[in-house]
Scaffold this motif. Structure first.
Motif, PDB file in Angstrom:
ATOM      1  N   PRO A   1      -9.125   2.907 -40.551  1.00 18.01           N
ATOM      2  CA  PRO A   1      -8.191   1.968 -39.542  1.00 18.01           C
ATOM      3  C   PRO A   1      -7.116   2.758 -38.745  1.00 18.01           C
TER       4      PRO A   1
ATOM      5  N   LYS B   1       7.231  -5.360 -56.878  1.00 16.36           N
ATOM      6  CA  LYS B   1       7.074  -3.869 -56.941  1.00 16.36           C
ATOM      7  C   LYS B   1       8.567  -3.469 -57.228  1.00 16.36           C
TER       8      LYS B   1
ATOM      9  N   LYS C   1     -15.612  -1.944 -42.745  1.00 18.78           N
ATOM     10  CA  LYS C   1     -14.618  -0.665 -42.582  1.00 18.78           C
ATOM     11  C   LYS C   1     -13.895  -0.447 -41.266  1.00 18.78           C
ATOM     12  N   ALA C   2     -14.905  -0.392 -40.334  1.00 23.09           N
ATOM     13  CA  ALA C   2     -14.348  -0.267 -38.794  1.00 23.09           C
ATOM     14  C   ALA C   2     -13.561  -1.111 -38.491  1.00 23.09           C
ATOM     15  N   MET C   3     -13.785  -2.541 -38.899  1.00 23.13           N
ATOM     16  CA  MET C   3     -13.013  -3.344 -38.402  1.00 23.13           C
ATOM     17  C   MET C   3     -11.661  -3.936 -39.110  1.00 23.13           C
ATOM     18  N   GLY C   4     -11.633  -3.044 -40.309  1.00 23.23           N
ATOM     19  CA  GLY C   4     -10.206  -3.285 -41.330  1.00 23.23           C
ATOM     20  C   GLY C   4     -10.520  -4.370 -42.058  1.00 23.23           C
ATOM     21  N   ALA C   5     -11.852  -4.859 -42.153  1.00 17.21           N
ATOM     22  CA  ALA C   5     -12.182  -6.163 -42.966  1.00 17.21           C
ATOM     23  C   ALA C   5     -12.510  -5.784 -44.410  1.00 17.21           C
ATOM     24  N   ALA C   6     -12.764  -4.520 -44.783  1.00 16.65           N
ATOM     25  CA  ALA C   6     -13.270  -4.046 -46.107  1.00 16.65           C
ATOM     26  C   ALA C   6     -12.091  -4.279 -47.164  1.00 16.65           C
TER      27      ALA C   6
ATOM     28  N   LYS D   1      -3.824   0.734 -44.087  1.00 20.28           N
ATOM     29  CA  LYS D   1      -3.779   0.991 -45.344  1.00 20.28           C
ATOM     30  C   LYS D   1      -2.541   1.872 -45.731  1.00 20.28           C
ATOM     31  N   LYS D   2      -2.310   2.109 -47.140  1.00 18.14           N
ATOM     32  CA  LYS D   2      -0.880   2.802 -47.555  1.00 18.14           C
ATOM     33  C   LYS D   2      -1.484   3.853 -48.469  1.00 18.14           C
TER      34      LYS D   2
ATOM     35  N   LYS E   1      -4.649  -9.815 -53.874  1.00 17.20           N
ATOM     36  CA  LYS E   1      -3.862 -10.219 -54.243  1.00 17.20           C
ATOM     37  C   LYS E   1      -4.142 -11.518 -54.801  1.00 17.20           C
TER      38      LYS E   1
ATOM     39  N   ARG F   1       1.045  -5.640 -44.141  1.00 14.89           N
ATOM     40  CA  ARG F   1       0.394  -5.911 -44.986  1.00 14.89           C
ATOM     41  C   ARG F   1       0.782  -7.019 -45.985  1.00 14.89           C
ATOM     42  N   ASP F   2       1.960  -7.078 -46.529  1.00 12.88           N
ATOM     43  CA  ASP F   2       2.365  -7.906 -47.613  1.00 12.88           C
ATOM     44  C   ASP F   2       2.755  -9.111 -46.938  1.00 12.88           C
TER      45      ASP F   2
ATOM     46  N   THR G   1      -6.498  -1.859 -53.801  1.00 13.93           N
ATOM     47  CA  THR G   1      -5.046  -1.854 -53.351  1.00 13.93           C
ATOM     48  C   THR G   1      -4.827  -3.240 -52.395  1.00 13.93           C
ATOM     49  N   ASP G   2      -5.904  -3.811 -51.791  1.00 16.43           N
ATOM     50  CA  ASP G   2      -5.697  -5.258 -50.954  1.00 16.43           C
ATOM     51  C   ASP G   2      -5.757  -6.467 -51.693  1.00 16.43           C
TER      52      ASP G   2
ATOM     53  N   THR H   1      -4.487  -6.680 -44.215  1.00 19.83           N
ATOM     54  CA  THR H   1      -4.802  -5.385 -45.264  1.00 19.83           C
ATOM     55  C   THR H   1      -5.655  -4.557 -44.509  1.00 19.83           C
ATOM     56  N   GLY H   2      -5.936  -4.562 -43.304  1.00 12.95           N
ATOM     57  CA  GLY H   2      -6.664  -3.498 -42.784  1.00 12.95           C
ATOM     58  C   GLY H   2      -5.885  -2.264 -42.776  1.00 12.95           C
TER      59      GLY H   2
ATOM     60  N   ILE I   1      -5.684  -2.612 -36.587  1.00 14.20           N
ATOM     61  CA  ILE I   1      -6.916  -2.386 -36.691  1.00 14.20           C
ATOM     62  C   ILE I   1      -7.880  -3.592 -36.501  1.00 14.20           C
ATOM     63  N   GLU I   2      -6.943  -4.928 -36.905  1.00 13.71           N
ATOM     64  CA  GLU I   2      -7.504  -6.089 -36.749  1.00 13.71           C
ATOM     65  C   GLU I   2      -7.496  -6.635 -35.449  1.00 13.71           C
TER      66      GLU I   2
END
Lengths: 161, 287, 759
Positions: free
Chosen positions: A106, C120, C20-25, A39-40, C32, A30-31, C29-30, A36-37, A77-78
């Motif tokens: 995902p 963080k 959402k299914a593709m992980g592109a949403a 998730k955490k 940056k 992710r980072d 939290t995503d 980012t597909g 997922i990507e």
């Protein structure tokens, strides 16, 4: 802190990057790599939102040490479909109403893919056991289970052709 | 402060590394607990020494009636192993009830013992199987019965900064031997047990040749119900005897009140039910 | 005139599903941003304390730390995190009882300070360097205890000791007369647990302040417009200089962020203002549990007067709910509990008294059902008790008493539709109701049972608080349309459903609709996604906007076709005269013609919604292990009158999801506290929400009793799935083992103890 070189295959592409010894796989994906597909949802291996496939098996990337992915094949997922050619699971999740908020999706799809990669005729119970580590708060799971069954049928049909 | 992460390729390399770091390195396998403990600062170490790439530790083997499970073998591998499913089905059941599939795909069976948690499912089954842990260190190899592995809650005899639990072994079940692993939990997955009970029982004709009953979490470590075992030994088993044995087993246990997983009183009463059910199931599979 | 719909009622691919299914949403939290810092929050370890001294100098000195916020350098403006504070209807006043940071902490997890740093890890490290000296204050955890004179006061309250807002009183008929007319009077008190929304994406916000002072906040809020108002008020900014939006997706809500996402937005913004850099605040799961609203726990007492034949003559409900340390929605929730609990049955004499009480626990706020599941567990458990006492079938006593259109009730809007009886009949058939009471032998260890319960709910928030919606529908030059609505889509299918309605009204294909949503800058004011309102209220606004645009189009087209606007209709994007079919023209042609002459068709929908009652009947089949007390739900049937299912698959998804949450509420979900006010169940491993292994076969049955006030007849759906679930399950458990429970969840230990006591 000593940075380590991590080499692994991510969605078929060879990656080589520096990681900290304390990094987890989800940090890297992710980072560091910006995928980012994945998730955490809890950071403790308790919800499955961060599920990726490592060497054919579903894992919680939030508690897998990044270095453990050394030389591994990691799928996220990507990497499993494109908008032109979606993975059957992506299609059936969409068509069976298995996606609501989409935050678990995902991880859920990756868990299901790891199952279907090795078994195209899973029972309902096997599907439940497979996704039991993936919390979904929106759907009540039923439509997800139906989507996995339907994807298995699709994959089987395309294989039998 | 964690400074390094080393992927060992052999047991020898790992041992050398432990020595070099002189107590500042720590063996991990799946790392499912270690990563969390590190970030919660429950453990500190300078170096994580990962043994999951050590090929010789990834085997499940049968040797002279013994089954040997390497330190890098995961719960999933145990659950899906034909050898385990036929020769130690209770362990397959126990490993299969740990956490979730993702956890089982990374967490190891030996790690389940080394973590020394009192209710670790696989460890409970392994104790009923009479398992022995192989501990390797610079000075050589030793074999420690699993019952002697626990120094306290979360505290193992294996010091992972100096030694390595390389495998665990136990006798394969023979015809006439039955087993069971039963568990009471608050949901169908992702739940630590309120109670778990493992039984291995050996019948000689109609009599109980020997039986091992292990219960958890009812003590700082998985607990053998020795009195109940004694009570059954040599007896011609029936429902009445099983019921009595379950009562005896309960009298040996001292479960604690858990705000999360049941009162001591409830656990005590459930223990009787679980021991009874486990014995009945073990008897059925033995016959 | 009613014609077949071409888009409404069809299971079209959800607009958000592919991404959402593709992980592109993208979720909050995503996000940056360049130069973005990470914010972390220091939280109180004590349930009630005064901060005597706070020293942040060491934290500020840590390399990488860019800002430290405390009560000393953040606005001293009181607010309420919930959206209710922005539309409480006068003369009622909103309860504003908290600051971004305060010098007093009132629960374990309350905000003490926050740090923004380059990573963080650095931010977390800095938190440990903040030195805080606390003076411990007296604590109280139970609402009944908190009402007593000797209890510590958490806030200044007008209505009573530790009572936030007003006490709710609802009355109809003559309650004393009603009880006097009764042959029997039943009174029972029920105790309800703390449930947690446990949405998958934790509370999160990213705040950015531009060089000219304009603020942008991306967040997980369910209500961007009200959240903007709260933020603008705290920070003293014109609303027009604050933009709040979803990015655009939210990982669930279930009520937990109607208004602010706990305090993620104001903390991120305070830090961004201090650091002059964008700041992202993402709660970790434990923070989300301990420092983010829960469902209200509390006590509900139901007193019912009934004739020998089962007719209800009087019902009085009393509710005391635990508000936790701050008000949030605690002034409104008791009202919904009472109004819904009274309105499911017709009863001429009714009364409700209820309120919340502050305690030193995590604040309780909105959660799916909003008081109604609490009330209905009590009401419909008691109805089964009454039925048994009178020797009636639970279905029959309900059939005799259910609310029917045209009858009076306590609500200020009329009941104009009900498919409840049909729901009951279809549900009973699906569960095989006739088996009830006939499934067990005396010797069975595992005993089976069937139970049912019913309920209603709302289709928006009025009259409990203000409610209105606006929307635009803009016809593009090619005849496609752009919808703008400020409502988010937190997974409930809002954008798909609204687009379907717009397409249907405009007579164009679904694919011709684009939608802008969840952004205060590009949409008119709209309350947001809560109170089962988006399809009904936001939908009504979109329909009104589309009708407005359609009217403008028809007027223009009528000129072009030399006909009257009144004879025009449109199908598949072709406008035609219903009198002379050969007179037709495409919407695209009309729009382009208008464009070339300097005109665009801009439809505006401005609506104040009525309200309409959805209805539901839940049926549960259970197995009880009488040796362990373990209850397993083996089947649930939920028959729901939804008015009109605009998208049946989405509706089913809402119902099934609600049922699963309801099963958790009934059997296993509960947050408990230790004697020092700390949550015991503060993570997914300790909080027993259902996994896939715990959910049985779910059968959702859709009944469509269209309501004249809803768009296409639709009524609210989002919350209804768990209104009666717990009562149905408890009633099934009674059928299985003959034991009545007055408290949930029905954990194995609770059930076992009851079984043992009976022996």
């Amino acid at each position: 802190m000593q940075k380590k070189i991590l080499k692994f295959k991510l969605n078929g592409e060879l990656m080589e990057l520096l990681v900290s010894p304390s990094d987890t796989l989800v940090d890297v994906v992710r980072d560091k790599l910006g995928l980012t597909g994945t998730k955490k949802g809890c950071g403790k291996g308790e919800c499955g939102a961060c599920t990726v496939i490592m060497n054919g098996q579903s894992v919680n990337s939030c508690i897998v040490p990044a270095m453990q992915a050394m030389d591994a094949e990691v799928e996220t997922i990507e990497g499993i479909g494109t908008s032109d050619k979606m993975h059957p699971l992506q299609e059936t999740f969409i068509d069976y109403g298995a996606i609501q908020c989409g935050f678990c999706t995902p991880g859920m799809i990756m868990s299901a893919k790891a199952l279907l990669d090795g078994n195209l005729s899973p029972s309902r119970l096997q599907i439940k056991e497979t996704i039991a580590g993936n919390i979904c708060r929106c759907t009540g799971y039923v439509k997800i289970e139906q989507a996995v069954l339907a994807a298995a049928d699709k994959l089987k049909a395309s294989k039998d052709k | 402060m964690l400074k390094d992460y080393i992927l060992a390729t052999s047991i020898e390399e790992a041992l050398v590394c432990l020595k070099t770091y002189a107590g500042q390195a720590r063996i991990i396998a799946g790392g499912t607990d270690a990563m969390l403990d590190l970030s919660a600062k429950k453990i500190t170490t300078s170096c994580l020494l990962d043994i999951t790439k050590v090929k010789e530790l990834k085997k499940i083997e049968s040797m002279d009636g013994q089954i040997v499970i390497g330190a890098a073998v995961t719960h999933s591998e145990v659950k899906n192993s034909d050898l385990i499913r036929t020769k130690a089905p209770l362990l397959a059941e126990a490993s299969g009830s740990v956490g979730s599939l993702q956890i089982r795909n990374t967490a190891t069976v030996v790690g389940n013992v080394v973590n020394a948690q009192p209710a670790a499912d696989a460890a409970v089954a392994l104790m009923a199987l009479g398992a022995v842990v192989e501990i390797t260190e610079d000075a050589g190899t030793s074999y420690v019965p699993i019952e002697e592995m626990y120094l306290g809650v979360g505290k193992s005899k294996v010091d992972s900064t100096k030694q390595m639990a390389t495998s665990i072994r136990f006798p394969a079940l023979l015809p006439g031997q039955g087993s069971a692993f039963v568990r009471l939990a608050q949901r169908g997955a992702l739940a630590l047990p309120m109670l778990n009970v493992a039984v291995v029982l050996s019948l000689c004709e109609d009599k109980v040749e020997w039986v091992r009953i292990v219960m958890a979490p009812v003590a700082p470590k998985p607990l053998r119900a020795l009195e109940a075992e004694k009570y059954l030994q040599g007896a011609v088993i029936n429902d009445e005897l099983i019921a009595k044995a379950a009562k005896i087993a309960v009298s040996e246990a001292t479960p604690r009140d858990s705000a999360l997983r049941g009162s001591a009183e409830y656990r005590k009463e459930m223990l009787e039910v679980l021991v009874r059910r486990a014995l009945q199931q073990a008897l059925t599979t033995a016959r | 005139m009613k014609k077949d719909y071409t888009v409404v009622g069809k299971n079209i691919r959800k607009l958000d599903a592919i991404e959402k299914a593709m992980g592109a949403a993208t979720f909050t939290t995503d996000i940056k941003l360049p130069g973005m810092l990470y914010g972390k929050v220091l939280r109180s370890p004590y349930p009630h304390a005064r901060i005597v001294k706070i020293d942040t100098s060491k934290a500020e000195a840590l390399p990488g730390v860019k800002a430290v916020a405390t009560y000393l350098n953040t606005p001293r403006v009181k607010f309420n995190t919930s959206a209710t504070s922005t539309f409480t209807i006068p003369p009622l006043q909103p309860v504003e009882d908290q600051y971004v940071f305060d010098s007093v902490v009132r629960y374990v997890g309350d905000e003490v300070a926050a740090v923004a740093a380059t990573s963080k890890k650095v931010a977390e490290e800095a938190l440990e360097l903040i030195e805080v000296e606390y003076e411990l204050l007296p604590t109280v955890f139970d609402p009944l205890a908190a009402m007593k004179e000797e209890a510590p006061s958490l806030h200044h309250c007008e209505a009573g000791k530790n009572v936030p807002g007003e006490k709710i009183h609802i009355e109809m008929g003559d309650i004393e007369l009603g009880f006097a007319e009764a042959d029997y009077v039943f009174e029972h008190t029920f105790k309800l647990p703390v449930q947690k929304q446990a949405q998958m994406e934790t509370q999160a916000a990213v705040a950015q302040v531009s060089v000219d002072g304009k603020v942008t906040v991306w967040s997980t809020t369910q209500t961007p417009h009200p959240s903007r108002r709260i933020l603008a008020t705290i920070f003293g900014l014109p609303y027009s200089k604050v933009r709040v939006l979803n990015p655009p997706y939210i990982g669930g809500g279930f009520g937990v962020r109607i208004g602010l996402s706990a305090k993620a937005e104001p903390i991120a913004l305070a830090l961004a203002m201090l650091a002059k850099q964008p700041v992202k605040v993402v709660y970790d799961r434990k923070e989300d549990f301990i420092a983010s609203d829960t469902r209200h726990s509390g006590y509900v007492t139901v007193k019912t007067g009934v004739k020998k034949d089962g007719t209800f003559t009087a019902r009085k409900i009393m509710g005391i709910l635990n508000s936790g340390a701050y008000c949030s929605w605690s002034a409104e929730t008791p009202g919904v509990l009472g109004a819904m609990g009274l309105s499911i049955y017709y009863c001429p004499n009714q009364m409700y008294d209820g309120h919340s009480v502050y305690t030193n626990t995590t604040p309780a706020g909105a959660m799916r059902g909003f008081g109604n599941p609490q009330g209905m567990f009590a009401v419909d458990s008691q109805v089964d008790i009454i039925a048994e006492e009178l020797g009636m079938d639970p279905m029959e006593i309900r059939r005799k008493n259910i609310m029917r259109p045209g009858l009076p009730w306590v609500l200020p809007y009329p009941c104009q539709s009900s498919g409840l009886e049909e729901c009951m009949d279809l549900g009973a058939k699906a569960i095989v109701w006739d088996q009830r009471g006939k499934q067990n032998q005396d010797s069975d260890t595992i005993r089976r049972g069937i139970g049912m319960a019913i309920g209603t709910h709302v289709s928006n928030a009025w009259p409990f608080c203000g409610d209105y919606s606006n929307a635009y529908v803009t016809v593009q030059q090619d005849g496609s349309i752009q919808v703008a609505s400020g409502v988010p889509d937190m997974g409930t299918g809002t954008i798909t459903t609204l687009s379907q309605m717009a397409a249907e009204v405009m007579g164009i294909a679904f694919g011709q609709v684009g939608i802008t949503f969840a952004d205060t800058e590009s949409t008119p004011f709209e309350i947001g996604s809560h109170a089962s309102r988006t399809c009904y209220a936001s939908g009504t606004a979109v329909v009104a906007a589309a009708q407005d645009a359609r009217k403008q189009v028809f007027e223009y087209a009528a000129n072009m076709l030399e006909v009257t606007p009144g004879e025009l209709d449109i199908e598949n994007g072709i406008i035609y005269s219903t009198l002379t079919q050969e007179k037709n023209i495409s919407l695209g042609q009309v729009a382009m013609e208008a464009h070339l002459r300097g005109q665009q068709f801009i439809g505006v929908g401005r609506i104040i919604p009525q309200n309409a009652p959805p209805y539901l009947a839940h049926f549960a089949e259970v197995e009880v292990d009488t040796e362990t007390g373990k209850v397993r739900v083996t089947k649930m049937v939920a028959a729901h009158d939804v008015g009109k299912a605009i998208h049946p698959l989405i509706v089913e998804g809402q119902l099934e999801g609600g049922l699963a949450m309801g099963i958790g509420y009934a059997l296993s979900e509960e947050i408990k506290y230790d004697d020092r006010g700390r949550q015991l169940n503060n993570g997914f491993h300790k909080y027993m929400l259902p996994t896939a292994m715990d959910i049985p076969e779910l059968e959702a049955i859709i009944v469509e009793a269209e309501d004249p006030t809803g768009p296409f007849g639709a009524k609210g759906v989002g919350e209804t799935g768990l209104v009666a679930t717990a009562a149905a399950i408890a009633n099934a458990v009674y059928d299985a083992i003959g034991i009545r429970f007055f408290e949930i969840p029905l954990t194995e230990e609770r059930v076992y103890r009851a079984l043992k006591e009976r022996k």
